[in-house]
Scaffold this motif. Structure first.
Motif, PDB file in Angstrom:
ATOM      1  N   ASP A 241       0.852  -1.180   0.000  1.00 57.05           N
ATOM      2  CA  ASP A 241       0.000   0.000   0.000  1.00 57.05           C
ATOM      3  C   ASP A 241       0.893   1.237   0.000  1.00 57.05           C
ATOM      4  N   LEU A 242       0.311   2.374  -0.360  1.00 57.78           N
ATOM      5  CA  LEU A 242       1.092   3.579  -0.605  1.00 57.78           C
ATOM      6  C   LEU A 242       1.920   4.002   0.606  1.00 57.78           C
ATOM      7  N   ASP A 243       1.332   3.991   1.800  1.00 50.73           N
ATOM      8  CA  ASP A 243       2.046   4.432   2.996  1.00 50.73           C
ATOM      9  C   ASP A 243       3.239   3.526   3.301  1.00 50.73           C
ATOM     10  N   THR A 244       3.029   2.213   3.176  1.00 56.57           N
ATOM     11  CA  THR A 244       4.115   1.268   3.447  1.00 56.57           C
ATOM     12  C   THR A 244       5.225   1.409   2.421  1.00 56.57           C
ATOM     13  N   TYR A 245       4.850   1.540   1.149  1.00 59.20           N
ATOM     14  CA  TYR A 245       5.848   1.715   0.091  1.00 59.20           C
ATOM     15  C   TYR A 245       6.692   2.962   0.339  1.00 59.20           C
ATOM     16  N   ASN A 246       6.031   4.067   0.661  1.00 57.29           N
ATOM     17  CA  ASN A 246       6.756   5.319   0.898  1.00 57.29           C
ATOM     18  C   ASN A 246       7.685   5.203   2.102  1.00 57.29           C
ATOM     19  N   ALA A 247       7.198   4.563   3.189  1.00 58.57           N
ATOM     20  CA  ALA A 247       8.028   4.398   4.379  1.00 58.57           C
ATOM     21  C   ALA A 247       9.239   3.511   4.087  1.00 58.57           C
ATOM     22  N   LEU A 248       9.015   2.444   3.322  1.00 59.66           N
ATOM     23  CA  LEU A 248      10.102   1.521   2.982  1.00 59.66           C
ATOM     24  C   LEU A 248      11.156   2.210   2.125  1.00 59.66           C
ATOM     25  N   MET A 249      10.723   2.920   1.081  1.00 56.28           N
ATOM     26  CA  MET A 249      11.682   3.569   0.182  1.00 56.28           C
ATOM     27  C   MET A 249      12.401   4.727   0.880  1.00 56.28           C
ATOM     28  N   LYS A 250      11.695   5.431   1.753  1.00 63.06           N
ATOM     29  CA  LYS A 250      12.349   6.516   2.493  1.00 63.06           C
ATOM     30  C   LYS A 250      13.451   5.962   3.384  1.00 63.06           C
ATOM     31  N   THR A 251      13.181   4.839   4.042  1.00 62.41           N
ATOM     32  CA  THR A 251      14.189   4.216   4.893  1.00 62.41           C
ATOM     33  C   THR A 251      15.378   3.741   4.069  1.00 62.41           C
ATOM     34  N   LEU A 252      15.112   3.104   2.929  1.00 61.24           N
ATOM     35  CA  LEU A 252      16.197   2.638   2.063  1.00 61.24           C
ATOM     36  C   LEU A 252      17.035   3.799   1.543  1.00 61.24           C
ATOM     37  N   GLN A 253      16.378   4.881   1.138  1.00 59.58           N
ATOM     38  CA  GLN A 253      17.110   6.044   0.630  1.00 59.58           C
ATOM     39  C   GLN A 253      18.018   6.630   1.703  1.00 59.58           C
ATOM     40  N   ARG A 254      17.499   6.762   2.909  1.00 60.90           N
ATOM     41  CA  ARG A 254      18.283   7.320   4.003  1.00 60.90           C
ATOM     42  C   ARG A 254      19.478   6.416   4.329  1.00 60.90           C
ATOM     43  N   ASP A 255      19.239   5.109   4.371  1.00 56.36           N
ATOM     44  CA  ASP A 255      20.314   4.175   4.683  1.00 56.36           C
ATOM     45  C   ASP A 255      21.391   4.168   3.597  1.00 56.36           C
ATOM     46  N   CYS A 256      20.964   4.220   2.334  1.00 53.57           N
ATOM     47  CA  CYS A 256      21.934   4.196   1.232  1.00 53.57           C
ATOM     48  C   CYS A 256      22.796   5.450   1.219  1.00 53.57           C
ATOM     49  N   ARG A 257      22.207   6.578   1.573  1.00 52.91           N
ATOM     50  CA  ARG A 257      22.999   7.817   1.610  1.00 52.91           C
ATOM     51  C   ARG A 257      24.023   7.767   2.748  1.00 52.91           C
ATOM     52  N   VAL A 258      23.656   7.126   3.860  1.00 53.66           N
ATOM     53  CA  VAL A 258      24.615   6.950   4.953  1.00 53.66           C
ATOM     54  C   VAL A 258      25.775   6.076   4.484  1.00 53.66           C
ATOM     55  N   LEU A 259      25.471   4.962   3.807  1.00 52.71           N
ATOM     56  CA  LEU A 259      26.514   4.067   3.309  1.00 52.71           C
ATOM     57  C   LEU A 259      27.386   4.773   2.277  1.00 52.71           C
ATOM     58  N   GLU A 260      26.763   5.566   1.425  1.00 51.73           N
ATOM     59  CA  GLU A 260      27.514   6.309   0.421  1.00 51.73           C
ATOM     60  C   GLU A 260      28.487   7.290   1.078  1.00 51.73           C
ATOM     61  N   SER A 261      28.047   7.939   2.166  1.00 55.31           N
ATOM     62  CA  SER A 261      28.904   8.907   2.847  1.00 55.31           C
ATOM     63  C   SER A 261      30.127   8.234   3.464  1.00 55.31           C
ATOM     64  N   PHE A 262      30.013   6.934   3.797  1.00 57.46           N
ATOM     65  CA  PHE A 262      31.136   6.177   4.337  1.00 57.46           C
ATOM     66  C   PHE A 262      31.932   5.468   3.232  1.00 57.46           C
ATOM     67  N   LYS A 263      31.554   5.733   1.971  1.00 59.09           N
ATOM     68  CA  LYS A 263      32.195   5.099   0.808  1.00 59.09           C
ATOM     69  C   LYS A 263      32.080   3.568   0.873  1.00 59.09           C
ATOM     70  N   ILE A 264      30.886   3.113   1.236  1.00 56.14           N
ATOM     71  CA  ILE A 264      30.600   1.680   1.323  1.00 56.14           C
ATOM     72  C   ILE A 264      29.818   1.257   0.085  1.00 56.14           C
ATOM     73  N   MET A 265      30.174   0.091  -0.461  1.00 52.53           N
ATOM     74  CA  MET A 265      29.456  -0.441  -1.624  1.00 52.53           C
ATOM     75  C   MET A 265      29.413  -1.967  -1.529  1.00 52.53           C
TER      76      MET A 265
END
Length: 477
Positions: A241-265
């Motif tokens: 559902d829309l709310d769950t999708y948005n919450a999931l993608m927001k969490t993934l985006q935030r986590d990926c930006r943290v990993l990117e800032s640490f130069k993790i891949m």
């Protein structure tokens, strides 16, 4: 002169000539030493007063020797003599407290019953142990990974303070055991896939396509771990559902930006899928004498819901914290977490990417620049793996909104309505199409929607009119 060897359970170790005088420890002895060592380290912390975590706490390494006959500081035990190193003990104590893990519960989970050894489908030589209550995973890591994790701790501390709800691994402790010439380093983490729930499908997803298909050896296993190309062949996306999708993608985006800032891949999304309609929920192997600890934010659903009223969410006993989803006509529970985040884009990884890019499209290989890797990972998850459920407007909602637009135009532009037709101050002309949802009930739903949107574009109406209460309620339904 030191030589590299591999012990009986497949972990990289270091041995010397002196080690020939020692009997090589068995896998059971190593597991016992891990449990005893963690128990001693956590118990020893109880004598240290609580205080704020300081910068120097992240680089502390405490070492103690535990002989089998015991000493003034250490208990006697029936394992071979071993040395225990505990990394950043005060910092990890803070992390455990942040997630609501009490010392007694932590010790009970890890030390009360023998650890359960799990298979590893990945390319790494790491081995995994699971606690009997299903709460914690103990993973062996290489020296470089342990070193990188310790350097990562200050940034990890800052990120968890800002956002304790995350799909990143939750690290609870880092230890090193040296026993009989064998050296292993282990990290204690949250368990992403509960054994008490049958996983009908399991995936390791990176967002890349080069060699991202499960091997024949993996496919014949009772519960194989599939990869990106397998997912695209076996599933057409998981719908939320829309709310769950948005919450999931927001969490993934935030986590990926943290990993990117640490130069993790080169990290992965571990995804488990339980099909509710296929079989009843499978319980089993969860410790009957003690319920799960229900560590704060440890389940998939708790990790993505950042705006819940209950400050201490508890996983539902029927779902174990799985995220509801749909695939075609099947109802699913989704379990997921980001794993393998201890790979930085060091020189060796740059060389690996360059070499693979020579024989294959460089943008499709797993190893890549951290920013490109994060963007590709998010694009794959947000468009191929996870999808929104698009709800269609009901006939009642469509009629209500259409009625508003017609009334708005009548009052504003003097529209003449007669026998179901509308005319804008031109009674001698008929509009291109007369809109009546009652007369169109037997048409296809897409034709109804075209009529509805045509009606919403009545000439002379405002671009964004203010809906009345009845129309607003329909739009929000």
């Amino acid at each position: 002169m030191s030589t590299a060897t591999v012990d009986s359970v497949g972990r990289g170790t270091k041995a010397s000539k002196a080690s020939k005088d020692h009997k090589k420890p068995t896998a059971a002895a190593l597991k016992g030493a891990i449990q005893l060592g963690i128990g001693y380290a956590v118990g020893n912390l109880s004598s240290k007063p609580d205080r704020d975590v300081l910068m120097q706490d992240f680089s502390v390494v405490e070492s103690v020797f535990l002989p089998s006959e015991g000493s003034n500081l250490t208990p006697a035990h029936h394992f071979p003599d071993f040395r225990l190193k505990t990394y950043a003990p005060l910092a990890f104590r803070y992390f455990r407290e942040l997630f609501g893990i009490k010392p007694d519960d932590y010790l009970y989970s890890i030390c009360n019953e023998p650890l359960i050894e799990l298979s590893n489908p990945g390319a790494s030589s790491s081995w995994f142990y699971l606690t009997s209550d299903d709460e914690f995973i103990i993973k062996t890591v290489q020296h470089k990974e342990a070193e990188f994790l310790q350097k990562l701790l200050p940034g990890y501390y800052m990120n968890l303070n800002q956002n304790p709800r995350t799909l990143l691994p939750k690290f609870y402790g880092l230890y090193c055991i040296q026993c009989g010439g064998v050296t292993i380093r282990v990290v204690v983490m949250n368990n992403v896939l509960p054994r008490a729930m049958k996983m009908h499908y399991k995936y390791d997803l990176k967002g890349s396509s080069y060699k991202r298909r499960a091997s024949r050896k993996e496919r014949v296993k009772p519960c194989p771990t599939f990869k990106d190309l397998d997912f695209q062949e076996m599933h057409e996306g998981l719908h939320f559902d829309l709310d769950t999708y948005n919450a999931l993608m927001k969490t993934l985006q935030r986590d990926c930006r943290v990993l990117e800032s640490f130069k993790i891949m080169d990290y992965s999304l571990l995804l488990g899928i339980h099909v509710l309609d296929r079989k009843p929920l499978v319980r089993g192997n969860r410790c009957d004498s003690r319920k799960g600890q229900k560590v704060l934010y440890s389940t998939a659903l708790e990790s993505i819901q950042g705006n819940v009223k209950d400050p201490e969410p508890v996983a539902d006993d029927d779902t174990l914290g799985g995220i509801p989803a749909k695939h075609k006509d099947e109802s699913l529970l989704i379990f997921l977490g980001i794993i393998d985040i201890l790979q930085s884009y060091r020189f060796i990884k740059k060389v690996e990417h360059s070499w693979k890019a020579l024989v294959h499209d460089g943008d499709t290989v797993s190893v890549h620049r951290p920013n490109f890797y994060a963007d590709r990972f998010l694009k794959f998850m947000g468009s191929t793996v996870f999808k929104k459920i698009h709800r269609k407007l009901s006939h009642q909602c469509q009629s209500c909104i259409l009625r508003y637009f017609c009334n708005f135009s009548l009052e504003t532009h003097g529209v003449v309505v007669a026998a179901g037709y509308t005319s804008f101050n031109q009674p001698d002309l008929l509009p291109q199409s007369a809109v009546s949802f009652e007369s169109a009930q037997n048409e296809e739903e897409d034709a109804e929607n075209r009529s509805f949107f045509y009606a919403a574009q009545i000439p002379g109406s405002l671009q964004n009119p203010v809906l009345n209460d009845e129309s607003q309620n329909c739009l929000m339904t």
